[in-house]
Enzyme design. Sequence first.
Site, PDB file in Angstrom:
ATOM      1  N   VAL A  53       0.596  -1.074   0.698  1.00 44.05           N
ATOM      2  CA  VAL A  53      -0.258  -0.492  -0.087  1.00 44.05           C
ATOM      3  C   VAL A  53       0.840   1.707  -0.031  1.00 44.05           C
ATOM      4  CG1 VAL A  53      -1.884   1.371   1.231  1.00 44.05           C
ATOM      5  CG2 VAL A  53      -2.078  -1.327   1.140  1.00 44.05           C
ATOM      6  N   ARG A  70      13.825  -1.105   5.001  1.00 44.65           N
ATOM      7  CA  ARG A  70      15.182  -0.856   3.995  1.00 44.65           C
ATOM      8  C   ARG A  70      14.511  -0.223   3.069  1.00 44.65           C
ATOM      9  NH1 ARG A  70      12.970  -5.761   3.933  1.00 44.65           N
ATOM     10  NH2 ARG A  70      13.696  -6.483   5.925  1.00 44.65           N
ATOM     11  N   GLU A 115      -9.802   6.140   5.423  1.00 43.18           N
ATOM     12  CA  GLU A 115     -11.394   4.886   3.928  1.00 43.18           C
ATOM     13  C   GLU A 115     -10.411   3.445   3.660  1.00 43.18           C
ATOM     14  OE1 GLU A 115     -14.469   6.981   1.861  1.00 43.18           O
ATOM     15  OE2 GLU A 115     -13.801   4.733   1.619  1.00 43.18           O
ATOM     16  N   GLY A 158     -10.830  -1.686   0.428  1.00 44.91           N
ATOM     17  CA  GLY A 158      -9.643  -1.169  -0.513  1.00 44.91           C
ATOM     18  C   GLY A 158     -10.369   0.163  -0.997  1.00 44.91           C
ATOM     19  N   LYS A 163     -13.031  -4.789   9.765  1.00 48.16           N
ATOM     20  CA  LYS A 163     -14.186  -3.641   8.742  1.00 48.16           C
ATOM     21  C   LYS A 163     -15.513  -3.439   9.665  1.00 48.16           C
ATOM     22  CE  LYS A 163     -11.157  -4.840   4.716  1.00 48.16           C
ATOM     23  NZ  LYS A 163     -10.561  -6.428   3.895  1.00 48.16           N
TER      24      LYS A 163
HETATM   25  N1  HSE Z   1      -6.437  -8.794   2.728  1.00 52.27           N
HETATM   26  C1  HSE Z   1      -7.340  -7.966   2.555  1.00 52.27           C
HETATM   27  C2  HSE Z   1      -8.126  -8.146   2.171  1.00 52.27           C
HETATM   28  C3  HSE Z   1      -6.807  -6.469   2.383  1.00 52.27           C
HETATM   29  O1  HSE Z   1      -8.052 -10.009   1.212  1.00 52.27           O
HETATM   30  O2  HSE Z   1      -9.853  -8.333   1.687  1.00 52.27           O
HETATM   31  C4  HSE Z   1      -7.536  -5.970   1.716  1.00 52.27           C
HETATM   32  O3  HSE Z   1      -8.760  -5.358   3.047  1.00 52.27           O
END
Ligand code: HSE
Length: 452
Positions: A23, A55, A136, A141, A212
């Site tokens: 990300v 790193r 958000e 995502g 979530k």
């Molecule tokens: N591991 C999470 C998924 C990543 O597969 O939805 C996004 O939050």
Amino acid sequence: MKQDSSAGLKDQFNIGICGMGTVGGGTFTLLQDNQTEITRRLGRSLKVSHVASRRQNPLYDTEGVRFSTDVFAVADDPEVDILVEVLGGTEPALSLIMRAIENGKHVVTANKALIAVHGNAIFAAAKRKGVTVAYESAVAGGIPIIKALREGLAANSIQWLAGIINGTGNFILTEMAEKGRSFAEVLKEAQALGYAEADPTFDVEGIDAAHKLTILASNAFGISLQFDKVYTEGISKVTTEDVNYAAELGYRIKHLGITRMTDKGIEMRVHPTLISDRRLIANVNGVMNAVVVKGDSVGSTLYYGAGAGAKATASSVVADLIDIVRSCGSEARSNSGNVPSLAFDSLRSDIPILKIEDIECEFYLRLSVQDKIGVMAQISRLLTDHGINIEALIQKEPDASQGGDAFVPIVIVTGRVLESQMNKAIAAMEALEQVVEKITRIRIEQFDGEGN
Ligand code: HSE
């Protein structure tokens, strides 16, 4: 810091990115690739001035950008206006965000676990300091679902929402259903594609989805974050057999996060769910996410898009950066925006979160029984004794290749019943000598007959 004296506005905001993995790297790249368009939208520019990671990541050209191996150097950097936390996990992420807030910086985070578990304290600290903590990218995502709940649907009393909010789990269920691939093989692919959590049990056991859902429920109903009250069940026990029987009955199995306001309290639950294959959400496949939100005025609305991956998640991170800058006047650090962190100016503490036993559902049951006269009649009697209606039934002939000891699968779809009542009925059926295995139960959702 550069100031545009004519407008009285600061014309460049410095961004510090902590974590240069999937990300963080995606955010760095997006800010570079879309720099001109972002500046045109904002009338000001966003510049990555400091990155920190264990790193240097050779994938990204960070020449001219200050680099640190200590993430706290970003929180303490007076040049940084907004800190982007994309480390994941609890520590050092929590201390880092608290330090950034203490230093008067706005924060953008993709860390759903951190917000779900420590968000109440983080938002309280941010409010005291008059800065924004935006998140958000923590949910679904690239789908702007937090913005939709907090702003687009702000006129509504939200009645319920349901979502496929873990891309990895949806990818696994889709590949199992469509290609008959094994659970382990598909999970490995999701890890290689950068979708899965560092600990993939978070994906397959529903913990990531529960994080979530916690955030979504707070934004839907204006309640504090209560992760520990979410009923959580993963997909690791879903078999190809169940996927196929569900299809025969006109359903798909999806891993859903569901939250609903009822007269008795709020439901918050994550579990595999049978959904009619006619619903749009039943046809959300692969790594894609989707959330259906039912508002009293707008009705049912559906939000769909990529739920994981560098580019989709970076899209939400950068949108948060843009929002923060838009809410800032001439002072970069003094404006905490107009939208409350959890969508409501005052949170309600008088609504209980319901235990799973107190929630009513329809159920899919799969039993394995001995092929003997009267077994079906006994099962049917036990369900009737517990006030449970049989809506549909599949009984296959015994497999002749297994000889006289063959077991017969029975699949039953029930009417609505309290989970506590279903527990009693299952215990009674499992006590029958002819029922040879633990009974599989999967909840069914009809979404009040609403669209989507
Ligand atoms: N591991 C999470 C998924 C990543 O597969 O939805 C996004 O939050």
